[in-house]
Write a protein that holds these residues in place. Structure first.
Motif, PDB file in Angstrom:
ATOM      1  N   ALA A   1     -14.400   6.845 -13.857  1.00 53.16           N
ATOM      2  CA  ALA A   1     -13.846   8.068 -13.265  1.00 53.16           C
ATOM      3  C   ALA A   1     -12.391   8.225 -13.681  1.00 53.16           C
ATOM      4  CB  ALA A   1     -13.961   8.027 -11.745  1.00 53.16           C
ATOM      5  N   ARG A   2     -11.988   9.450 -14.000  1.00 50.41           N
ATOM      6  CA  ARG A   2     -10.634   9.716 -14.486  1.00 50.41           C
ATOM      7  C   ARG A   2      -9.720  10.153 -13.352  1.00 50.41           C
ATOM      8  NH1 ARG A   2     -10.580   7.354 -19.252  1.00 50.41           N
ATOM      9  NH2 ARG A   2      -8.833   8.657 -19.928  1.00 50.41           N
ATOM     10  N   LEU A   3      -8.500   9.670 -13.402  1.00 50.55           N
ATOM     11  CA  LEU A   3      -7.484  10.024 -12.421  1.00 50.55           C
ATOM     12  C   LEU A   3      -6.116   9.840 -13.062  1.00 50.55           C
ATOM     13  CD1 LEU A   3      -6.920   7.161  -9.838  1.00 50.55           C
ATOM     14  CD2 LEU A   3      -8.126   6.815 -11.994  1.00 50.55           C
ATOM     15  N   PRO A   4      -5.065  10.464 -12.522  1.00 50.99           N
ATOM     16  CA  PRO A   4      -3.721  10.243 -13.060  1.00 50.99           C
ATOM     17  C   PRO A   4      -3.321   8.773 -12.938  1.00 50.99           C
ATOM     18  CG  PRO A   4      -3.762  12.184 -11.657  1.00 50.99           C
ATOM     19  CD  PRO A   4      -5.078  11.493 -11.464  1.00 50.99           C
ATOM     20  N   GLY A   5      -2.667   8.258 -13.949  1.00 46.70           N
ATOM     21  CA  GLY A   5      -2.246   6.868 -13.899  1.00 46.70           C
ATOM     22  C   GLY A   5      -1.263   6.597 -12.773  1.00 46.70           C
ATOM     23  N   LEU A   6      -1.294   5.356 -12.263  1.00 49.25           N
ATOM     24  CA  LEU A   6      -0.397   4.930 -11.179  1.00 49.25           C
ATOM     25  C   LEU A   6      -0.608   5.741  -9.911  1.00 49.25           C
ATOM     26  CD1 LEU A   6       2.924   4.331 -13.145  1.00 49.25           C
ATOM     27  CD2 LEU A   6       1.318   2.622 -12.307  1.00 49.25           C
ATOM     28  N   LEU A   7      -1.870   5.989  -9.571  1.00 44.76           N
ATOM     29  CA  LEU A   7      -2.172   6.704  -8.338  1.00 44.76           C
ATOM     30  C   LEU A   7      -2.595   5.729  -7.233  1.00 44.76           C
ATOM     31  CD1 LEU A   7      -2.079   9.724  -7.656  1.00 44.76           C
ATOM     32  CD2 LEU A   7      -4.565   9.779  -7.894  1.00 44.76           C
ATOM     33  N   VAL A   8      -3.288   4.680  -7.613  1.00 48.53           N
ATOM     34  CA  VAL A   8      -3.733   3.673  -6.634  1.00 48.53           C
ATOM     35  C   VAL A   8      -2.708   2.555  -6.509  1.00 48.53           C
ATOM     36  CG1 VAL A   8      -5.559   2.032  -6.048  1.00 48.53           C
ATOM     37  CG2 VAL A   8      -6.148   4.206  -7.136  1.00 48.53           C
ATOM     38  N   GLN A   9      -2.066   2.194  -7.605  1.00 47.30           N
ATOM     39  CA  GLN A   9      -1.119   1.080  -7.602  1.00 47.30           C
ATOM     40  C   GLN A   9      -0.028   1.195  -6.542  1.00 47.30           C
ATOM     41  OE1 GLN A   9       2.189   1.402  -8.958  1.00 47.30           O
ATOM     42  NE2 GLN A   9       2.793  -0.769  -8.846  1.00 47.30           N
ATOM     43  N   PRO A  10       0.607   2.390  -6.354  1.00 50.80           N
ATOM     44  CA  PRO A  10       1.636   2.489  -5.316  1.00 50.80           C
ATOM     45  C   PRO A  10       1.088   2.270  -3.910  1.00 50.80           C
ATOM     46  CG  PRO A  10       1.800   4.314  -6.867  1.00 50.80           C
ATOM     47  CD  PRO A  10       0.504   3.633  -7.134  1.00 50.80           C
ATOM     48  N   LEU A  11      -0.178   2.618  -3.679  1.00 53.96           N
ATOM     49  CA  LEU A  11      -0.776   2.392  -2.363  1.00 53.96           C
ATOM     50  C   LEU A  11      -0.907   0.899  -2.076  1.00 53.96           C
ATOM     51  CD1 LEU A  11      -3.646   5.078  -2.515  1.00 53.96           C
ATOM     52  CD2 LEU A  11      -1.295   5.344  -1.705  1.00 53.96           C
ATOM     53  N   VAL A  12      -1.324   0.159  -3.104  1.00 57.79           N
ATOM     54  CA  VAL A  12      -1.463  -1.287  -2.948  1.00 57.79           C
ATOM     55  C   VAL A  12      -0.097  -1.940  -2.814  1.00 57.79           C
ATOM     56  CG1 VAL A  12      -2.374  -3.380  -4.007  1.00 57.79           C
ATOM     57  CG2 VAL A  12      -3.607  -1.207  -4.261  1.00 57.79           C
ATOM     58  N   GLU A  13       0.852  -1.469  -3.606  1.00 60.11           N
ATOM     59  CA  GLU A  13       2.214  -2.002  -3.523  1.00 60.11           C
ATOM     60  C   GLU A  13       2.795  -1.791  -2.135  1.00 60.11           C
ATOM     61  OE1 GLU A  13       6.560  -0.970  -5.475  1.00 60.11           O
ATOM     62  OE2 GLU A  13       4.737  -0.497  -6.594  1.00 60.11           O
ATOM     63  N   ASN A  14       2.551  -0.603  -1.572  1.00 57.48           N
ATOM     64  CA  ASN A  14       3.034  -0.299  -0.223  1.00 57.48           C
ATOM     65  C   ASN A  14       2.377  -1.214   0.805  1.00 57.48           C
ATOM     66  OD1 ASN A  14       4.484   1.902   1.570  1.00 57.48           O
ATOM     67  ND2 ASN A  14       2.471   1.573   2.476  1.00 57.48           N
ATOM     68  N   ALA A  15       1.070  -1.471   0.627  1.00 54.77           N
ATOM     69  CA  ALA A  15       0.353  -2.347   1.562  1.00 54.77           C
ATOM     70  C   ALA A  15       0.929  -3.760   1.534  1.00 54.77           C
ATOM     71  CB  ALA A  15      -1.128  -2.371   1.211  1.00 54.77           C
ATOM     72  N   VAL A  16       1.269  -4.253   0.352  1.00 57.29           N
ATOM     73  CA  VAL A  16       1.840  -5.600   0.240  1.00 57.29           C
ATOM     74  C   VAL A  16       3.234  -5.643   0.845  1.00 57.29           C
ATOM     75  CG1 VAL A  16       2.624  -7.377  -1.377  1.00 57.29           C
ATOM     76  CG2 VAL A  16       0.478  -6.162  -1.802  1.00 57.29           C
ATOM     77  N   GLN A  17       4.059  -4.658   0.521  1.00 58.06           N
ATOM     78  CA  GLN A  17       5.450  -4.662   0.985  1.00 58.06           C
ATOM     79  C   GLN A  17       5.550  -4.534   2.494  1.00 58.06           C
ATOM     80  OE1 GLN A  17       7.567  -1.604  -1.093  1.00 58.06           O
ATOM     81  NE2 GLN A  17       7.899  -2.848  -2.925  1.00 58.06           N
ATOM     82  N   HIS A  18       4.787  -3.584   3.056  1.00 52.38           N
ATOM     83  CA  HIS A  18       4.951  -3.261   4.481  1.00 52.38           C
ATOM     84  C   HIS A  18       3.905  -3.899   5.379  1.00 52.38           C
ATOM     85  CE1 HIS A  18       8.029  -0.343   3.420  1.00 52.38           C
ATOM     86  NE2 HIS A  18       7.227   0.102   2.468  1.00 52.38           N
ATOM     87  N   GLY A  19       2.751  -4.249   4.817  1.00 51.16           N
ATOM     88  CA  GLY A  19       1.707  -4.827   5.658  1.00 51.16           C
ATOM     89  C   GLY A  19       1.626  -6.332   5.596  1.00 51.16           C
ATOM     90  N   VAL A  20       2.199  -6.942   4.541  1.00 57.45           N
ATOM     91  CA  VAL A  20       2.065  -8.393   4.365  1.00 57.45           C
ATOM     92  C   VAL A  20       3.422  -9.080   4.267  1.00 57.45           C
ATOM     93  CG1 VAL A  20       1.128 -10.211   2.883  1.00 57.45           C
ATOM     94  CG2 VAL A  20      -0.168  -8.095   3.217  1.00 57.45           C
ATOM     95  N   ALA A  21       4.272  -8.637   3.328  1.00 63.81           N
ATOM     96  CA  ALA A  21       5.504  -9.368   3.022  1.00 63.81           C
ATOM     97  C   ALA A  21       6.449  -9.453   4.217  1.00 63.81           C
ATOM     98  CB  ALA A  21       6.203  -8.699   1.835  1.00 63.81           C
ATOM     99  N   ARG A  22       6.449  -8.454   5.087  1.00 66.16           N
ATOM    100  CA  ARG A  22       7.387  -8.437   6.215  1.00 66.16           C
ATOM    101  C   ARG A  22       6.924  -9.311   7.377  1.00 66.16           C
ATOM    102  NH1 ARG A  22       9.343  -2.087   6.698  1.00 66.16           N
ATOM    103  NH2 ARG A  22      10.233  -1.946   4.584  1.00 66.16           N
ATOM    104  N   ARG A  23       5.725  -9.838   7.285  1.00 73.74           N
ATOM    105  CA  ARG A  23       5.186 -10.665   8.375  1.00 73.74           C
ATOM    106  C   ARG A  23       5.244 -12.138   7.975  1.00 73.74           C
ATOM    107  NH1 ARG A  23      -0.603  -8.624   8.953  1.00 73.74           N
ATOM    108  NH2 ARG A  23      -0.626  -9.867  10.873  1.00 73.74           N
ATOM    109  N   VAL A  24       5.701 -12.965   8.884  1.00 74.15           N
ATOM    110  CA  VAL A  24       5.822 -14.393   8.604  1.00 74.15           C
ATOM    111  C   VAL A  24       4.464 -14.993   8.262  1.00 74.15           C
ATOM    112  CG1 VAL A  24       6.478 -16.631   9.568  1.00 74.15           C
ATOM    113  CG2 VAL A  24       7.845 -14.598  10.087  1.00 74.15           C
TER     114      VAL A  24
END
Length: 347
Positions: A238-261
């Motif tokens: 399936a075709r989609l604009p590049g870097l459309l899913v990557q920022p969502l995953v990056e946000n999940a790691v930064q705000h959902g995982v990295a900030r928690r001990v």
């Protein structure tokens, strides 16, 4: 007029034309012959009606307020010509006797015909100019959207760059092979960010970049990050604009995982649902802040919260302006769960 309804003319309008035309024909015949000729008037109406039906097909697609005048003009011109030619039926001497009246009727028909032709030409010319202007505007709007889409894509740069460099500085002394893998992943991500900013890629390519991102973050966060990737082969191309899913995953790691001990889990899946592609990104963090959620629903172009999620929302709206794609945050979940749905297109 006979058969007018079959040609797209309103039957009540046709009856009105016929009635008015009959009176006009009687008046013209009285002017030419100094006599009321009912049968000849009816014949003039019939002939003019048939001529109008044959001619009006060339402008039947124009607006009704234009076709009404064109139909009426051709109808009257046809009747005047028929009435004028009746002078010849009484013989040449009679025609010569009525030459002034005949010329008056033909002159009126000529002027009215010229006006009708000018009206038809003017509206056809306007139609072409309006269509050309609309196409030019649509093309300009498309190019503007593409430019804005490319600009938004260029804004989405990996925020973990400096963290990755710090991680490399630590790993290179402990595990050279892992450091080499991290450099390779980072280089591939940078190359992908440049190459895919203005093009469409396959979902498999996007998932590959997501996998590299998560490997890099795992090197930095260690056991605090647990992730799962699940790509349905049915939607891999399936075709989609590049870097459309990557920022969502990056946000999940930064705000959902990295900030928690204690860290957390990130889950990314892509499946086919009702002929469309659904990408789900979920983490077990505390969810998005209310102001972030509010910014995601703001109208296109509002200069608010220029973060990764907002950029993704705008890119989704620009990439599928007809509204066939959607970006939804599941507020019913205690964690962050984002659903991205877009058409299943492989070209």
């Amino acid at each position: 007029m006979v058969g007018a309804a079959g040609a797209g003319l309103n039957p009540w309008r046709a009856l009105g034309f016929a009635a008015a035309g009959f009176l006009v024909s009687l008046a013209a015949l009285a002017f030419l012959h100094h006599d009321l000729r009912l049968a000849t008037a009816a014949m003039a109406v019939l002939v003019a009606g048939l001529v109008t039906l044959a001619v009006r097909r060339s402008w039947a697609d124009l607006p009704g307020f234009v076709t009404s005048w064109l139909d009426g003009g051709v109808f009257v011109v046809g009747m005047l010509v028929v009435v004028a030619t009746t002078a010849l039926t009484a013989g040449v001497p009679y025609a010569v006797l009525r030459v002034q009246e005949t010329l008056a009727l033909l002159g009126t028909a000529a002027m009215l015909g010229t006006a009708v032709g000018g009206l038809a030409y003017t509206h056809r010319r306007l139609e072409l100019e309006v269509r050309a202007a609309a196409e030019h505007l649509a093309d300009a709007r498309r190019r503007a959207l593409e430019s804005r889409l490319a600009a938004l894509s260029a804004q989405i740069n990996p925020h973990f760059l400096f963290n990755t460099l710090n991680t490399l500085a630590e790993v290179v002394h402990e595990d050279e092979d892992q450091a080499e893998d991290l450099v390779s992943d980072l280089a591939q991500m940078m190359r992908y960010a440049l190459d895919s900013s203005s093009t469409r890629v396959s979902l498999a390519q996007e998932f590959d970049i997501v996998r590299r991102l998560l490997r890099i973050e795992s090197a930095r966060l260690g056991e605090r990050l647990v992730f799962e990737l699940d790509l349905d082969p049915a939607v891999a191309e399936a075709r989609l604009p590049g870097l459309l899913v990557q920022p969502l995953v990056e946000n999940a790691v930064q705000h959902g995982v990295a900030r928690r001990v204690e860290g957390g889990r990130v889950r990314v899946t892509a499946t086919q649902v009702d002929g469309a592609v659904r990408v789900e990104v979920e983490d077990d963090g505390t969810g998005l802040a209310p102001e972030v959620l509010a910014s995601l629903d703001a109208p296109l172009g509002d200069d608010i919260h220029p973060g990764g999620l907002r950029n993704v929302v705008e890119r989704v709206r620009l990439a599928w302006p007809e509204g066939s794609a959607s970006f939804v945050c599941d507020t019913g979940s205690p964690h962050t769960r984002i659903l991205l749905t877009f058409p299943l297109e492989t070209r």
